[in-house]
Scaffold this motif. Structure first.
Motif, PDB file in Angstrom:
ATOM      1  N   GLU A 128       0.827  -1.209   0.000  1.00 18.37           N
ATOM      2  CA  GLU A 128       0.000   0.000   0.000  1.00 18.37           C
ATOM      3  C   GLU A 128       0.859   1.255   0.000  1.00 18.37           C
ATOM      4  O   GLU A 128       0.500   2.261  -0.629  1.00 18.37           O
ATOM      5  N   THR A 133      -1.507  -2.996  -3.726  1.00 21.89           N
ATOM      6  CA  THR A 133      -2.035  -3.856  -2.678  1.00 21.89           C
ATOM      7  C   THR A 133      -1.445  -5.241  -2.885  1.00 21.89           C
ATOM      8  O   THR A 133      -0.715  -5.478  -3.846  1.00 21.89           O
ATOM      9  N   THR A 136      -3.767 -10.276  -5.820  1.00 23.74           N
ATOM     10  CA  THR A 136      -5.068 -10.914  -5.631  1.00 23.74           C
ATOM     11  C   THR A 136      -5.539 -11.503  -6.950  1.00 23.74           C
ATOM     12  O   THR A 136      -6.145 -10.801  -7.764  1.00 23.74           O
ATOM     13  N   TYR A 172     -12.019 -10.775  -0.552  1.00 23.77           N
ATOM     14  CA  TYR A 172     -10.913  -9.908  -0.951  1.00 23.77           C
ATOM     15  C   TYR A 172     -10.655  -8.881   0.149  1.00 23.77           C
ATOM     16  O   TYR A 172     -11.485  -8.675   1.033  1.00 23.77           O
ATOM     17  N   ILE A 173      -9.501  -8.231   0.092  1.00 22.65           N
ATOM     18  CA  ILE A 173      -9.125  -7.238   1.105  1.00 22.65           C
ATOM     19  C   ILE A 173     -10.186  -6.147   1.246  1.00 22.65           C
ATOM     20  O   ILE A 173     -10.434  -5.641   2.338  1.00 22.65           O
ATOM     21  N   ASN A 174     -10.836  -5.799   0.138  1.00 23.10           N
ATOM     22  CA  ASN A 174     -11.844  -4.735   0.199  1.00 23.10           C
ATOM     23  C   ASN A 174     -13.193  -5.226   0.716  1.00 23.10           C
ATOM     24  O   ASN A 174     -14.155  -4.463   0.771  1.00 23.10           O
ATOM     25  N   THR A 176     -15.200  -7.647  -0.587  1.00 29.89           N
ATOM     26  CA  THR A 176     -16.104  -8.259  -1.556  1.00 29.89           C
ATOM     27  C   THR A 176     -15.861  -9.771  -1.644  1.00 29.89           C
ATOM     28  O   THR A 176     -14.742 -10.244  -1.421  1.00 29.89           O
TER      29      THR A 176
END
Length: 220
Positions: A128, A133, A136, A172-174, A176
């Motif tokens: 980051e 990121t 993925t 996922y990291i976000n 979702t």
């Protein structure tokens, strides 16, 4: 996702466009009717519109007077040449890095590794800080691209995936839901105790604890 060169060129182009429009832009001498570095006094009206070439049109300003003229053609040409040269040099640098296996392009993504092994939090933070990121994979092609770096270093790597609030449910990291998985046989089986995901050297995934040291692979 844009390449390194596209990111930098976009930023430079935006800066140059801003410098055309601002009354005082560092490094550019004062223009007629516009106060610049040499202190020429400008008119109190707004600047004119910017033509595609980058010069300012004589559009009426706030007080109805014609807007200021743009930079001289010679200066516009010089700035254009700088951008072309910069793009060429960045393209060459990107090619050298790719040749040495330091970066890997796949679709709109660029994958890169510094070769360091750290825990999940440190790996995510370093990615980051660099503007990206953790890698993925969202399809088979991207998974193979990440795998190529894993094989190069012969080290398992953390992926940008973590277990959510429900045991066995990874996202996922976000936040979702996953739209692609490559779980190793009988994985994930941590049952809430292994919240991170690593990639094996065969490209399959395994849920793992987040405090172990794994290869850092970022995506941009």
């Amino acid at each position: 996702m844009l390449s390194y060169s596209s990111y930098l060129l976009t930023a430079v182009a935006a800066l140059l466009a801003t410098c055309h429009a601002l009354p005082k832009c560092p490094g550019i001498p004062g223009l007629p009717d516009v106060p610049g570095q040499d202190g020429l006094k400008g008119q109190p009206h707004l600047p004119g519109l910017i033509e595609p070439s980058g010069s300012l049109m004589g559009s009426a300003g706030r007080d109805g007077l014609p807007g200021p003229q743009g930079l001289p053609d010679s200066l516009d040409t010089e700035l254009h040449n700088v951008l072309v040269n910069l793009k060429h040099r960045l393209s060459r640098l990107e090619g050298v890095l790719a040749l040495n296996g330091k970066i890997k392009e796949v679709g709109e993504k660029i994958l890169a590794s510094n070769g360091k092994k750290v825990d999940f939090a440190s790996a995510l933070e370093s990615c980051e800080e660099a503007g990206g990121t953790l890698a993925t994979p969202m399809n088979e092609e991207e998974n193979k691209a990440v795998l190529s770096i894993v094989k190069q270093y012969n080290q398992y790597a953390y992926l940008g995936i973590k277990e959510g609030g429900t045991s066995g449910q990874f996202k996922y990291i976000n936040g979702t839901p996953l739209n692609y998985t490559k779980w190793h046989q009988y994985e994930p089986n941590g049952k809430g105790t292994e919240k991170c995901v690593e990639m094996y050297t065969d490209g399959s995934w395994n849920d793992k604890k987040c405090n172990l040291y794994r290869l850092t692979i970022c995506e941009f």
